[in-house]
Design a protein around this motif. Structure first.
Motif, PDB file in Angstrom:
ATOM      1  N   GLN A   5       0.813  -1.023   0.023  1.00  0.00           N
ATOM      2  CA  GLN A   5       0.023  -0.031  -0.085  1.00  0.00           C
ATOM      3  C   GLN A   5       0.882   1.188  -0.009  1.00  0.00           C
ATOM      4  O   GLN A   5       1.963   1.128   0.842  1.00  0.00           O
ATOM      5  CB  GLN A   5      -0.905  -0.135   1.208  1.00  0.00           C
ATOM      6  N   ILE A   6       0.784   2.178  -0.849  1.00  0.00           N
ATOM      7  CA  ILE A   6       1.383   3.398  -0.924  1.00  0.00           C
ATOM      8  C   ILE A   6       0.275   4.579  -0.222  1.00  0.00           C
ATOM      9  O   ILE A   6      -0.739   4.867  -0.809  1.00  0.00           O
ATOM     10  CB  ILE A   6       1.729   3.829  -2.101  1.00  0.00           C
TER      11      ILE A   6
ATOM     12  N   ILE B 243      -2.479  10.926 -13.435  1.00  0.00           N
ATOM     13  CA  ILE B 243      -3.801  10.246 -13.057  1.00  0.00           C
ATOM     14  C   ILE B 243      -3.617   8.627 -12.810  1.00  0.00           C
ATOM     15  O   ILE B 243      -4.082   8.111 -11.937  1.00  0.00           O
ATOM     16  CB  ILE B 243      -4.778  10.191 -14.412  1.00  0.00           C
ATOM     17  N   ASN B 244      -3.059   7.973 -13.764  1.00  0.00           N
ATOM     18  CA  ASN B 244      -2.862   6.390 -13.629  1.00  0.00           C
ATOM     19  C   ASN B 244      -2.142   6.164 -12.210  1.00  0.00           C
ATOM     20  O   ASN B 244      -2.387   5.552 -11.548  1.00  0.00           O
ATOM     21  CB  ASN B 244      -1.773   5.882 -14.680  1.00  0.00           C
ATOM     22  N   PHE B 245      -1.042   7.096 -11.947  1.00  0.00           N
ATOM     23  CA  PHE B 245      -0.265   7.098 -10.867  1.00  0.00           C
ATOM     24  C   PHE B 245      -0.914   7.365  -9.675  1.00  0.00           C
ATOM     25  O   PHE B 245      -1.008   6.462  -8.653  1.00  0.00           O
ATOM     26  CB  PHE B 245       1.067   7.941 -10.756  1.00  0.00           C
ATOM     27  N   LEU B 246      -1.884   8.154  -9.502  1.00  0.00           N
ATOM     28  CA  LEU B 246      -2.673   8.415  -8.627  1.00  0.00           C
ATOM     29  C   LEU B 246      -3.654   7.785  -8.269  1.00  0.00           C
ATOM     30  O   LEU B 246      -4.033   7.419  -6.989  1.00  0.00           O
ATOM     31  CB  LEU B 246      -3.616  10.067  -8.757  1.00  0.00           C
ATOM     32  N   SER B 247      -4.230   6.935  -9.290  1.00  0.00           N
ATOM     33  CA  SER B 247      -5.288   5.720  -9.021  1.00  0.00           C
ATOM     34  C   SER B 247      -4.747   4.781  -8.329  1.00  0.00           C
ATOM     35  O   SER B 247      -5.532   3.620  -7.626  1.00  0.00           O
ATOM     36  CB  SER B 247      -5.807   5.397 -10.227  1.00  0.00           C
ATOM     37  N   LEU B 248      -3.094   4.634  -8.102  1.00  0.00           N
ATOM     38  CA  LEU B 248      -2.607   3.427  -7.389  1.00  0.00           C
ATOM     39  C   LEU B 248      -2.387   3.779  -6.139  1.00  0.00           C
ATOM     40  O   LEU B 248      -1.980   3.023  -5.195  1.00  0.00           O
ATOM     41  CB  LEU B 248      -1.413   2.956  -8.156  1.00  0.00           C
TER      42      LEU B 248
ATOM     43  N   LEU C  21       4.493  -0.540 -10.371  1.00  0.00           N
ATOM     44  CA  LEU C  21       3.211   0.012 -10.601  1.00  0.00           C
ATOM     45  C   LEU C  21       2.306  -1.140 -10.951  1.00  0.00           C
ATOM     46  O   LEU C  21       1.095  -1.395 -10.448  1.00  0.00           O
ATOM     47  CB  LEU C  21       3.087   1.059 -11.322  1.00  0.00           C
TER      48      LEU C  21
ATOM     49  N   LYS D  71       1.210  -3.824  -8.494  1.00  0.00           N
ATOM     50  CA  LYS D  71       0.109  -3.257  -7.752  1.00  0.00           C
ATOM     51  C   LYS D  71      -1.135  -3.386  -8.056  1.00  0.00           C
ATOM     52  O   LYS D  71      -2.023  -3.715  -7.376  1.00  0.00           O
ATOM     53  CB  LYS D  71       0.452  -1.883  -7.090  1.00  0.00           C
TER      54      LYS D  71
ATOM     55  N   SER E 176      -2.133  -0.508 -18.826  1.00  0.00           N
ATOM     56  CA  SER E 176      -3.000   1.071 -18.604  1.00  0.00           C
ATOM     57  C   SER E 176      -2.180   1.731 -17.435  1.00  0.00           C
ATOM     58  O   SER E 176      -2.320   2.980 -17.732  1.00  0.00           O
ATOM     59  CB  SER E 176      -4.297   0.824 -18.093  1.00  0.00           C
ATOM     60  N   VAL E 177      -1.328   1.367 -16.802  1.00  0.00           N
ATOM     61  CA  VAL E 177      -0.834   2.241 -15.811  1.00  0.00           C
ATOM     62  C   VAL E 177       0.736   2.112 -15.890  1.00  0.00           C
ATOM     63  O   VAL E 177       1.339   2.889 -15.313  1.00  0.00           O
ATOM     64  CB  VAL E 177      -0.814   1.716 -14.325  1.00  0.00           C
TER      65      VAL E 177
ATOM     66  N   THR F  10      -5.801   6.446 -19.298  1.00  0.00           N
ATOM     67  CA  THR F  10      -6.285   7.929 -19.383  1.00  0.00           C
ATOM     68  C   THR F  10      -5.675   8.495 -20.511  1.00  0.00           C
ATOM     69  O   THR F  10      -6.624   9.563 -20.955  1.00  0.00           O
ATOM     70  CB  THR F  10      -5.626   8.776 -17.982  1.00  0.00           C
TER      71      THR F  10
ATOM     72  N   ASN G 147     -12.079   5.052 -10.608  1.00  0.00           N
ATOM     73  CA  ASN G 147     -10.945   5.994  -9.854  1.00  0.00           C
ATOM     74  C   ASN G 147     -10.056   6.810 -10.725  1.00  0.00           C
ATOM     75  O   ASN G 147     -10.131   7.886 -10.302  1.00  0.00           O
ATOM     76  CB  ASN G 147     -10.096   4.813  -9.150  1.00  0.00           C
ATOM     77  N   LYS G 148      -9.950   6.533 -11.860  1.00  0.00           N
ATOM     78  CA  LYS G 148      -9.046   7.068 -12.670  1.00  0.00           C
ATOM     79  C   LYS G 148     -10.009   8.572 -13.199  1.00  0.00           C
ATOM     80  O   LYS G 148      -9.500   9.496 -13.026  1.00  0.00           O
ATOM     81  CB  LYS G 148      -8.724   6.266 -13.840  1.00  0.00           C
TER      82      LYS G 148
ATOM     83  N   LEU H  55     -10.292  11.132 -10.569  1.00  0.00           N
ATOM     84  CA  LEU H  55      -9.268  11.981 -10.337  1.00  0.00           C
ATOM     85  C   LEU H  55      -8.898  12.909 -11.698  1.00  0.00           C
ATOM     86  O   LEU H  55      -8.560  14.022 -11.593  1.00  0.00           O
ATOM     87  CB  LEU H  55      -7.923  10.893 -10.140  1.00  0.00           C
ATOM     88  N   LEU H  56      -9.197  12.475 -12.954  1.00  0.00           N
ATOM     89  CA  LEU H  56      -9.036  13.134 -14.147  1.00  0.00           C
ATOM     90  C   LEU H  56     -10.100  14.351 -14.028  1.00  0.00           C
ATOM     91  O   LEU H  56      -9.635  15.363 -14.271  1.00  0.00           O
ATOM     92  CB  LEU H  56      -9.442  12.078 -15.199  1.00  0.00           C
TER      93      LEU H  56
ATOM     94  N   ILE I 215      -8.827  17.384 -12.328  1.00  0.00           N
ATOM     95  CA  ILE I 215      -7.871  18.115 -13.037  1.00  0.00           C
ATOM     96  C   ILE I 215      -8.312  18.901 -14.210  1.00  0.00           C
ATOM     97  O   ILE I 215      -7.777  20.160 -14.251  1.00  0.00           O
ATOM     98  CB  ILE I 215      -6.560  17.233 -13.399  1.00  0.00           C
TER      99      ILE I 215
END
Lengths: 252, 849
Positions: free
Chosen positions: A157-158, A223-228, B660, B663, B692-693, B765, B800-801, B804-805, B808
């Motif tokens: 978990q981050i 965004i991809n990073f934040l979702s993790l 990543l 995870k 995707s990540v 994204t 979730n993505k 967050l998008l 922004i």
């Protein structure tokens, strides 16, 4: 024949050009090239035909757009120098509607990222340009050569609680340091291009992402990073934290 | 004129083949052999192939160029006859794209909406397309040969089929072109469900030119996609028509019999010196009248007569290598010290042996000799000496002399055996365990475990089936059974059945015997569940249970009430077999929370049956075993397997090991070990969430690549009227819902373009940002309902993505991204959502202008 160069700075701190002038190879650079236009060290003449143009800083005035287009017409290749020119930089966070990276106005042949570009990468790139070769940038992210890289466990978990480590925690002792993300400090290393020699990390500070994205655009990378990751409530100024060096897309 | 068009006519190919065979041929001979009567036709063809043949004193022969072309042709010929599959596989994925477009008119369903000839002409003009063919009904048997010949004549290696939804006929098309085109090179443009059935002019006044334009773009995108498809690595494995079964218990034996009768060679491997497993020592199986040894011995005698089965007892697996279809298993057969061929089972040797030891097959309750037969009904019925016992033996060699047939050989060494099999099955069962010390377990004081009680009940067991106390052989009048004494946390629902079986068995032997079944609630987690379940009055639930002994009598004290009991039975629990951990070293599977094998994670070609997945009763064991047998027969009925991994590929030159992907992967299929990243191909299901990540694009899918999706978006953006909407639909639900709208012929606006992604978690994204950049006005994401995502939680990840998008991007865009959950039959809802979104965007665009 020596290659002809144009060096221009738009709105910026002129840090990138200063770095160029402080490089070991700068005298060699002057010797091996013909400088057509470089207001920083010589009287400004007219912009004329040239092989390569290096442009620093981001656009923030209408006249700069005209200048930029003129450069594009006269130069065979245009390179964006420094993060502001490549991705927008700090200046693009302003309210100015036209503060955008170069690529939004003209076609750019290559980038030399960094704020300022790290000396090794900068020197190599300039030499390659003089020798009429393409710039090669790393295709990996910062984690690839990170001095404090740690193997990620499955199901970790981050939880990010702060942007910078406490002053007393900053240490040069590499042996004791562990991955910032595991400590709960925001590090943009995973989504940032490698090649900066990890100066900040060696000084005990996390990566802020000045080298810009690798393959995808920075907006989607963030965004991809934040979702993790789990970001604590007080750190929700996304634009200020994540897009310090790269202008987010679809902002307007 | 390119070489493929020269060769497209069968006559020209025939001329070349004739010249190759004969070397030199006169003009008249050629005419005769081709069966032609007029010279004009031959002259025409000869003129066409003049770069490949030369004329010399009236006879024709091949040039160097001609010989090279023939080489390719010959290859093709062999391919078509199925001779040279390896070369063919190389050829199939060759880098040159020759794309053909097939348009199926579907009984005028297409041409009634759009101008199909205009569509054909447009496709013919595309630079990448070699040939276009319009068929009336592609899915009809009579057309299959025609279409295959067309593909061969044009030397196509990639085709686009513009027809109905891939959900309807993709498999059929893959089968038709099985021998000539790789299945990854077949792309389907869904022009029926996504265009012709939902944009009909008659009903809704939709401009037919828009429908035509949409159809063109749909096919063009499919052409681009198939053009970008790179070669997928394929591997061909010869299938070894045999199967190894580890564990000769009831499940293993049943499976072996099933497979052997289907003509498959079976190797039955057991670690112990006897077949039959644990059940062979049980008295009876619940819900089955027959005593277990009767039917086990029946099964074993069938097994012994089956030619296709060879069994290895006293054998352990040392190593396994290879892949599905062709495994190599290395085993060690421990010495038995008795020659199995010479021994007749007369037991003379056992009688003369003078050293005794507790018999582990009777749970140490009675003694055996050094040379022994494990129990009465063991198979093979041949004595053995344990390897470690030989050291403790007197070395008197009396047994050797006593043997009439000279079968005993104390110098026997362990034997290494290597077998090759197509599949392997793990049937090693589970172990039993319990916290015995808490209950003062002591067989001599009549506190025994459930397996030991089975040996008391069993007619070949300790007391020959009579209910006697082990300590003094006095008949038993009261029995207490304590349930759930195991160390594992799960609730063993079988223990209830077991207790009922015991009550039944006890009552048959002694009707007056008092049986009580105790549950110690302080040890159980799910108390309520067990209290609610059983209605048997003999079941007693106590908050605390202790055992006290007074002289010869044991007492169970359940919540201060004393129950005198002659015999106390501790009902043990199934725990994972301790060999499982050892097996994991060379077989691919993981363990679940309780330590049992997790069925989902078994690698392909490996199966599991019986209680390795957790407790299972007899009937379920047999039925699952039969299912597995069918699977194995289906797998081994093929002569060769073409292993084709359609999942992700990792470019190590780009990977920075940030972790990543680790995870986000819902299946833990990505492994980072010693500075290297790898994929567990058996766990990967190809959802593409990791791609995707990935910040450096190091991970990509090998079929649904990002490049393809972005190219599709780019082509769709050519549509001329605004507002344009792009809809990312997950392959299992969203896409099916859109198809359903088509099947129901519910009309929606033609400005909606559907992009298929394997899972909504695949949506990067950057796809959304790219769509807006290319001029789309709205983005729709249609996924599964939250609880029903095929890839566990892909829809939550994309949600979730997007959340967050929206933080922004500018507020203008916030309403222009919508996410909906649909299931495959909600076609009307799909149309409703799209029309509503379309109208909303229409208003906004008008307002802006």
């Amino acid at each position: 024949m020596k290659p002809r160069f144009i060096l221009i700075s738009l709105t910026s701190c002129t840090g990138c050009i200063s770095t160029l002038m402080s490089l070991d190879i700068f005298p060699q650079f002057l010797e091996r090239t013909r400088i057509i236009y470089f207001p920083f060290i010589s009287d400004a003449k007219d912009i004329k035909e040239c092989e390569i143009a290096l442009v620093e800083g981001c656009v923030s005035e209408e006249t700069q757009i005209i200048l930029l287009r003129k450069v594009r017409r006269h130069a065979k290749k245009v390179f964006a120098l420094g993060t502001c020119a490549c991705f927008g930089g700090i200046l693009s966070l302003s309210n100015s509607k036209i503060a955008e990276p170069l690529s939004n106005y003209i076609e750019v042949d290559g980038i030399i990222p960094g704020c300022p570009p790290p000396s090794k990468l900068f020197g190599n790139s300039v030499i390659r340009l003089v020798e009429n070769k393409d710039i090669t940038l790393s295709e990996k992210n910062m984690c690839a050569n990170c001095p404090i890289w740690e193997k990620m466990e499955i199901n970790f978990q981050i939880n990010i609680t702060k942007i910078n480590p406490n002053p007393e925690e900053i240490s040069l002792n590499e042996e004791n340091s562990e991955c910032f993300l595991k400590k709960g400090i925001l590090c943009l290393g995973p989504i940032t291009r490698d090649g900066c020699e990890h100066k900040c990390i060696k000084m005990g500070l996390p990566c802020e992402g000045c080298m810009g994205p690798v393959s995808k655009d920075f907006t989607s990378n963030v965004i991809n990073f934040l979702s993790l990751i789990e970001l604590s409530q007080e750190l929700k100024d996304y634009t200020g934290i994540f897009y310090r060096f790269s202008k987010p897309k679809m902002k307007r | 004129m390119d070489i493929y068009s020269i060769l497209s006519h069968p006559f020209r190919r025939k001329i070349l083949l004739l010249l190759e065979r004969e070397g030199y041929l006169h003009y008249t001979d050629l005419m005769e052999k081709l069966g032609l009567e007029t010279t004009g036709q031959l002259n025409f063809h000869l003129k066409k192939i003049d770069s490949l043949i030369r004329k010399d004193k009236k006879s024709y022969f091949l040039t160097e160029e001609g010989k090279r072309v023939l080489k390719i042709l010959n290859l093709n010929k062999r391919i078509l006859s199925g001779e040279d599959i390896d070369e063919y596989l190389d050829y199939k994925g060759s880098e040159i794209s020759r794309i053909g477009v097939i348009i199926c008119n579907c009984n005028t369903e297409i041409s009634s909406v759009i101008d199909i000839t205009a569509l054909g002409n447009y496709m013919n003009k595309l630079r990448k397309v070699v040939s276009v063919k319009i068929f009336e009904n592609l899915c009809q048997q009579k057309n299959f040969e025609k279409i295959c010949n067309w593909v061969k004549d044009n030397f196509l290696n990639k085709i686009v089929i513009a027809a109905c939804s891939p959900k309807t006929h993709q498999l059929l098309f893959e089968r038709i072109f099985e021998d000539i085109i790789d299945r990854t090179n077949i792309e389907i443009a869904n022009i029926r469900e996504q265009c012709c059935w939902v944009h009909q002019f008659k009903m809704n006044q939709i401009d037919p030119s828009l429908s035509l334009e949409k159809t063109k773009l749909l096919i063009e995108a499919a052409v681009e996609r198939v053009n970008l498809q790179k070669k997928v690595k394929v591997k061909r494995v010869e299938v070894e028509k045999s199967c190894a079964i580890l564990g000769g218990g009831i499940a293993g034996i049943t499976l072996a019999l099933n497979l052997a009768r289907a003509g498959i060679k079976v190797y039955l491997i057991d670690k112990s010196p006897t077949l039959g497993g644990k059940v062979a020592r049980w008295h009876r199986i619940h819900n089955m009248g027959d005593c277990s040894i009767c039917f086990i011995s029946e099964l074993i005698s069938e097994l012994a007569n089956e030619k296709n089965i060879s069994f290895f007892t006293n054998t352990e697996v040392e190593n396994v290598s290879g892949e599905v279809g062709n495994f190599t298993i290395n085993m060690v057969k421990k010495p038995r010290y008795v020659d199995m061929k010479k021994c007749t089972g007369c037991k003379q040797c056992i009688e003369v042996c003078s050293i005794e030891k507790p018999n582990q097959y009777e749970f140490g309750l009675i003694n055996r000799k050094i040379i022994y037969i494990p129990f009465m009904h063991s198979y093979p019925y041949i004595p053995l000496i344990d390897e470690e016992d030989l050291k403790n033996c007197l070395n008197c060699r009396i047994c050797e002399r006593a043997c009439v047939n000279k079968a005993i050989d104390l110098t026997q060494k362990e034997e290494r055996i290597e077998i090759k099999v197509g599949t392997k099955v793990i049937a090693i069962g589970s172990d039993f365990s319990g916290d015995l010390e808490d209950y003062h377990y002591n067989p001599k004081k009549n506190i025994i475990t459930s397996p030991e009680f089975e040996r008391i009940l069993s007619s070949d067991g300790l007391t020959e089936g009579k209910l006697l106390r082990l300590s003094d052989k006095i008949p038993i009048n009261t029995i207490s059974i304590i349930q759930e004494v195991g160390p594992s946390k799960y609730l063993a629902d079988y223990s209830e059945n077991l207790a009922e079986k015991y009550i039944e068995d006890i009552k048959i032997r002694n009707l007056d015997c008092e049986v009580n079944v105790f549950y110690d609630l302080s040890r159980l987690k799910d108390k309520d569940e067990i209290l609610l379940r059983s209605t048997n009055p003999r079941f007693i639930y106590a908050n605390k249970i202790t055992i006290e002994s007074n002289k010869d009598q044991n007492y169970i004290i359940a919540d201060n009430i004393e129950f005198p009991s002659d015999l106390i039975v501790l009902s043990l629990k199934y725990v994972p077999n301790k060999d499982l951990k050892n097996l994991r070293k060379f077989m691919d599977f993981t363990l679940d929370d309780n330590g049992f094998m997790s069925e989902e994670t078994l690698a392909s070609g490996i199966y599991g049956v019986g209680t390795i997945f957790g407790p299972l009763d007899y009937n379920s064991t047999i039925s699952t075993t039969n299912n597995i047998a069918l699977k194995i027969i289906a797998l081994l009925s093929k002569n060769y397997l073409i292993a084709e991994f359609t999942g992700i590929e990792i470019d190590e030159n780009r990977c920075g090991l940030c972790g990543l992907c680790l995870k986000i992967c819902p299946y833990n299929a990505i492994i980072i070990e010693s500075d290297k990243v790898s994929i567990d191909k058996f766990k990967c299901k190809g959802c593409g969430t990791c791609a995707s990540v990935c910040p450096t694009n190091a991970i990509d899918l090998n079929i649904d690549t990002s490049e393809k999706i972005l190219a599709t978006i780019e082509i769709f953006s050519k549509f001329r009227t605004h507002p344009k909407i792009i809809a990312f639909c997950c392959a299992s639900c969203g896409y099916a819902a859109a198809d359903n709208a088509g099947l129901k012929k519910i009309s929606y606006n033609p400005n909606i373009f559907i992009v298929r992604v394997p899972c909504t978690g695949r949506i990067d994204t950057s796809f959304i940002i790219k769509s807006f950049e290319l001029g789309f006005d709205g983005v729709m994401i249609i996924g599964c309902r939250q609880d029903a995502c095929r890839y566990i939680d892909g829809i939550k990840k994309v949600e979730n993505k997007i959340r967050l998008l929206k933080n922004i991007i500018s507020p203008k865009y916030k309403d222009r991204i919508i996410l909906e959950h649909l299931n495959a039959v909600e076609g009307n809802k799909f149309a409703e959502i799209s029309n509503k979104f379309y109208n909303q965007l229409l208003e906004e665009i008008k307002f802006e202008a």
